[in-house]
Design an enzyme around this catalytic site. Structure first.
Site, short mmCIF file in Angstrom:
data_model
loop_
_atom_site.label_atom_id
_atom_site.label_comp_id
_atom_site.label_asym_id
_atom_site.label_seq_id
_atom_site.Cartn_x
_atom_site.Cartn_y
_atom_site.Cartn_z
N CYS A 188 0.84 -1.19 0.00
CA CYS A 188 0.00 0.00 0.00
C CYS A 188 0.87 1.24 0.00
O CYS A 188 2.09 1.16 0.11
CB CYS A 188 -0.86 0.01 1.26
N ARG A 244 1.20 1.89 -6.07
CA ARG A 244 1.47 0.88 -5.05
C ARG A 244 0.23 0.06 -4.72
O ARG A 244 0.30 -0.85 -3.90
CB ARG A 244 2.00 1.54 -3.78
N TRP A 273 -3.38 -2.01 -1.48
CA TRP A 273 -3.29 -3.25 -2.27
C TRP A 273 -3.63 -4.35 -1.27
O TRP A 273 -2.88 -4.63 -0.35
CB TRP A 273 -1.87 -3.45 -2.80
N ASN A 314 1.03 0.05 5.81
CA ASN A 314 1.55 -0.67 4.63
C ASN A 314 2.33 -1.86 5.16
O ASN A 314 3.15 -1.71 6.04
CB ASN A 314 2.48 0.24 3.82
N GLY A 315 2.05 -3.06 4.66
CA GLY A 315 2.76 -4.24 5.15
C GLY A 315 1.78 -5.30 5.61
O GLY A 315 0.59 -5.26 5.27
N GLU A 373 8.59 -12.80 -20.97
CA GLU A 373 8.13 -11.43 -20.71
C GLU A 373 6.88 -11.10 -21.53
O GLU A 373 5.93 -10.49 -21.02
CB GLU A 373 9.26 -10.43 -21.02
N LYS A 401 3.33 -10.01 -19.92
CA LYS A 401 2.66 -8.75 -20.27
C LYS A 401 1.20 -8.99 -20.60
O LYS A 401 0.31 -8.29 -20.14
CB LYS A 401 3.38 -8.09 -21.46
N GLU A 438 -0.60 -9.86 -17.42
CA GLU A 438 -0.70 -8.70 -16.50
C GLU A 438 -1.80 -7.73 -16.91
O GLU A 438 -2.60 -7.30 -16.09
CB GLU A 438 0.61 -7.91 -16.52
N HIS A 474 7.52 -31.66 -25.18
CA HIS A 474 7.52 -32.48 -23.95
C HIS A 474 6.29 -32.20 -23.09
O HIS A 474 6.34 -32.35 -21.88
CB HIS A 474 8.81 -32.22 -23.16
N LYS A 498 2.73 -1.75 -8.57
CA LYS A 498 3.99 -1.50 -9.28
C LYS A 498 5.14 -2.23 -8.62
O LYS A 498 6.03 -2.76 -9.29
CB LYS A 498 4.25 0.00 -9.32
C1 BG6 Z 1 5.46 -6.39 -9.72
C2 BG6 Z 1 5.25 -5.47 -10.92
O1 BG6 Z 1 4.70 -6.00 -8.64
O2 BG6 Z 1 6.83 -6.40 -9.33
C3 BG6 Z 1 6.11 -6.01 -12.06
O3 BG6 Z 1 3.87 -5.48 -11.29
C4 BG6 Z 1 7.57 -6.06 -11.61
O4 BG6 Z 1 5.99 -5.17 -13.19
C5 BG6 Z 1 7.75 -6.84 -10.31
O5 BG6 Z 1 8.34 -6.64 -12.62
C6 BG6 Z 1 9.15 -6.63 -9.74
O6 BG6 Z 1 9.30 -5.26 -9.43
P1 BG6 Z 1 10.74 -4.59 -9.28
O7 BG6 Z 1 10.42 -3.18 -8.93
O8 BG6 Z 1 11.43 -5.30 -8.16
O9 BG6 Z 1 11.46 -4.72 -10.57
#
Ligand code: BG6
Length: 610
Positions: A2, A27, A74, A100-101, A481, A485, A488, A504, A605
């Site tokens: 958060c 966050r 979050w 937060n935590g 990746e 994406k 996500e 396999h 993020k």
């Molecule tokens: C996730 C993000 O929470 O954390 C991803 O949504 C990111 O995009 C991942 O790759 C790792 O984050 P960071 O800041 O440690 O690179």
């Protein structure tokens, strides 16, 4: 994870904390809320959803107070709802807490307090904090908080206000980031300093397990043993940057378009073409120490982990150093072995991902030297590693990383060059390597210039519900990746696989309703024909193929149902070019499916809880 903020001063706190908490929405955005002091009471307003839905109620427009805290959530414990939104208060509404935590032992504290007649309103772990402080409060605010802390287990950052103490905020950081901004007769608190950089650059960072009693005119700090400590005030160089989408529909698209520039920022003044090597002055290790490195351990999460996987290919291929790539949350509890001459590379865009920080501290304790690769100055990782290579990509707002990802790859390419040139790579080879590297921005522009082709492809593919991303060697991490994406931001079932692994097992899922995205290397590259074989295996089962191939690749049209060519470059840099293609494809498919591209559901993020 958060975001929490607080303000105490002579101005009206409400617009300040609302502005600041919006800056921290990356966050988490499941719910938001604010608490303020008014006429001997602590009042609050909270709502499910983003800060915009909180503001939409206009209740806050009339509020005047010089003391307030706010939160954006979050969710970890308790579904996103108005009731579970923060701030939380004690049973008598005397104090309000933003947190937060995670409080890991919240259930036992809850039971203990319920036995003493305390009624709980929410499903959250966080509510035990104000309830415990309220229960222990006997008139001394600081004492009540200090008595509650040893009973709380887990990593957390909190800010508390109390109705009887209108002139102070008490905040605590325990293995979670918290910054205090020092203004002229006013104080700011935030999970991330950039939330109040607009107001002040003078910052105190709480570390480890520390508490601060913040009043208008000063800050008193205490360590985990309640002993007063003096804390250094840091002047942050970097100023607040007004972050706007410009004419772009989403931050993610804007950040994709920024990559030709951010790639340049990442390598500028970090190489010498004359000596064909990289110059990384930020690294505090001496050349002798770098030469002695016999093993590299990379730790990261999410997309940063995919960068780590590609780094392993690069470092083993070019510098001939064995590399292990670890997912931080796994390494953390693996009791890792740290031998002499082991270099650890911790990769994190935010520098605040709890899993990566915990794993990094574990390896540091065992004597490893740590290089951080990070995009945020002043972040916890940047402050705790031995050396930090910053990405210089600027703030990244889109939750799904894009520009930071390619900048991480550039920084890794430079580190690879440095270590390889110290070993067996010749000056000539180093020069060729750099010539290819500095061509990348231009080559990226040429891909962005054909964005409409990718938008048309997305229209063709947006209806698929199952996707495979397949590749080999350097391109394999980009397959991972690309799939991430799409998961996500478009919420579609997508999996990345080493192409040779398909037969396999996963090939059982191939059918005409499944799209396979194949990332081809240059046709001179050793695995090219193997990729062709894998494509034929998919075609044989009626699978649909979208191929990303290098300009000039022959006969690929015969196999692929759709095709996109990328410019030719060294095999080690092709992943950077194909990354932009898979980013754009995911972006357009998500946008066509109406998804909230910049703030995808259930994500944040960076996650500051384990
Ligand atoms: C996730 C993000 O929470 O954390 C991803 O949504 C990111 O995009 C991942 O790759 C790792 O984050 P960071 O800041 O440690 O690179």
């Amino acid at each position: 994870m958060c975001g929490i903020v607080g303000y105490l001063g002579r101005r009206n706190a409400m617009p300040i904390v609302l502005e600041a908490i919006k800056q921290l929405e990356y966050r988490g955005y499941d719910s938001s809320g604010v608490a303020w002091h008014s006429d001997g009471k602590v009042l609050l307003h909270k709502k499910k959803g983003k800060v915009s839905s909180l503001e939409a109620t206009s209740i806050l427009d009339e509020i005047e107070s010089n003391l307030a805290v706010a939160h954006t959530r979050w969710a970890t414990h308790g579904t996103p709802s108005d009731v579970n939104a923060h701030p939380h208060t004690d049973a008598t509404s005397s104090c309000a807490v933003v947190h937060n935590g995670i409080i890991e032992n919240y259930e036992s504290i809850r039971q203990m307090l319920m036995k003493r007649g305390i009624r709980f309103e929410t499903e959250t772990d966080s509510e035990v904090i104000p309830q415990l402080i309220g229960y222990l409060y006997k008139g001394n605010f600081l004492r009540a908080v200090q008595r509650a802390l040893p009973l709380l287990q887990g990593a957390f950052a909190i800010a508390i206000i109390h109705k009887n103490h209108p002139g102070e905020i008490i905040c605590v950081a325990k293995e979670c980031p918290l910054a205090i901004g020092l203004g002229q007769n006013e104080m700011f608190i935030a999970s991330d300093s950039h939330a109040f950089l607009k107001f002040t650059r003078r910052v105190i960072f709480l570390r480890g397990s520390e508490l601060a009693r913040v009043t208008e005119n000063g800050v008193q700090c205490f360590d985990g043993r309640r002993l007063p400590i003096s804390k250094e005030t840091e002047d942050l160089e970097h100023a607040a940057v007004e972050i706007s989408k410009g004419n772009f529909k989403h931050f993610m698209l804007k950040e994709i378009y920024e990559q030709p520039q951010t790639i340049q920022n990442a390598y500028l003044s970090r190489f010498s073409e004359q000596y064909g090597t990289a110059i990384l002055d930020e690294i505090s290790l001496s050349d002798e120490e770098l030469l002695k490195i016999q093993r590299i351990v990379i730790l990261a999460c999410g997309s940063s982990y995919h960068v780590g996987l590609l780094a392993a290919y690069m470092l083993e291929e070019k510098a001939r150093i064995p590399v292990e790539v670890e997912i931080s949350s796994e390494l953390r509890y693996k009791n890792p072995i740290v031998l002499d001459n082991t270099l650890v590379i911790a990769i994190s865009q935010s520098g605040e991902t709890a899993d990566t920080l915990a794993a990094m501290r574990e390896l540091k304790e065992k004597g490893a030297k740590i290089i951080g690769i990070c995009n945020v100055q002043g972040s916890t990782l940047a402050r705790e590693v031995d050396s930090c290579l910053f990405l210089r990509a600027g703030p990244e707002i889109g939750v799904a990383t894009t520009k930071a990802f390619t900048s991480q790859l550039i920084v890794i390419s430079l580190l690879t060059l440095r270590l390889a040139r110290m070993r067996q790579m010749s000056q000539q080879e180093g020069r060729h390597y750099l010539q290819a590297l500095i061509q990348l921005p231009q080559q990226l522009y040429s891909i962005l210039a054909r964005v409409n082709d990718i938008r048309e492809l997305a229209k063709k593919f947006a209806h698929y519900e199952n996707f495979f991303y397949l590749a080999r060697r350097f391109m394999f991490p980009i397959a991972l990746e690309g799939a991430l994406k799409l998961k996500e931001i478009a919420y579609v079932n997508a999996n990345g696989y080493p192409a040779g692994e398909m037969k396999h097992g996963p090939i059982a899922l191939i059918n005409p309703n499944c799209l396979s995205i194949l990332l081809f290397p240059d046709q001179d590259e050793v695995t090219f024909t193997k990729m062709i074989n894998n494509a034929m295996e998919i075609k044989a089962r009626g699978g649909v193929i979208f191929a990303v191939a290098v300009e000039g690749t022959k006969d690929i049209e015969k196999i692929a149902d759709a095709l996109f060519f990328i410019p030719r470059t060294k095999d080690i840099f092709l992943p950077i070019l194909s990354t932009v293609v898979v980013q754009l494809l995911a972006y357009f498919i998500a946008d066509l499916r109406g998804a909230e591209v910049d703030q995808p559901r259930n994500l944040a993020k960076s996650v500051t809880v384990e």
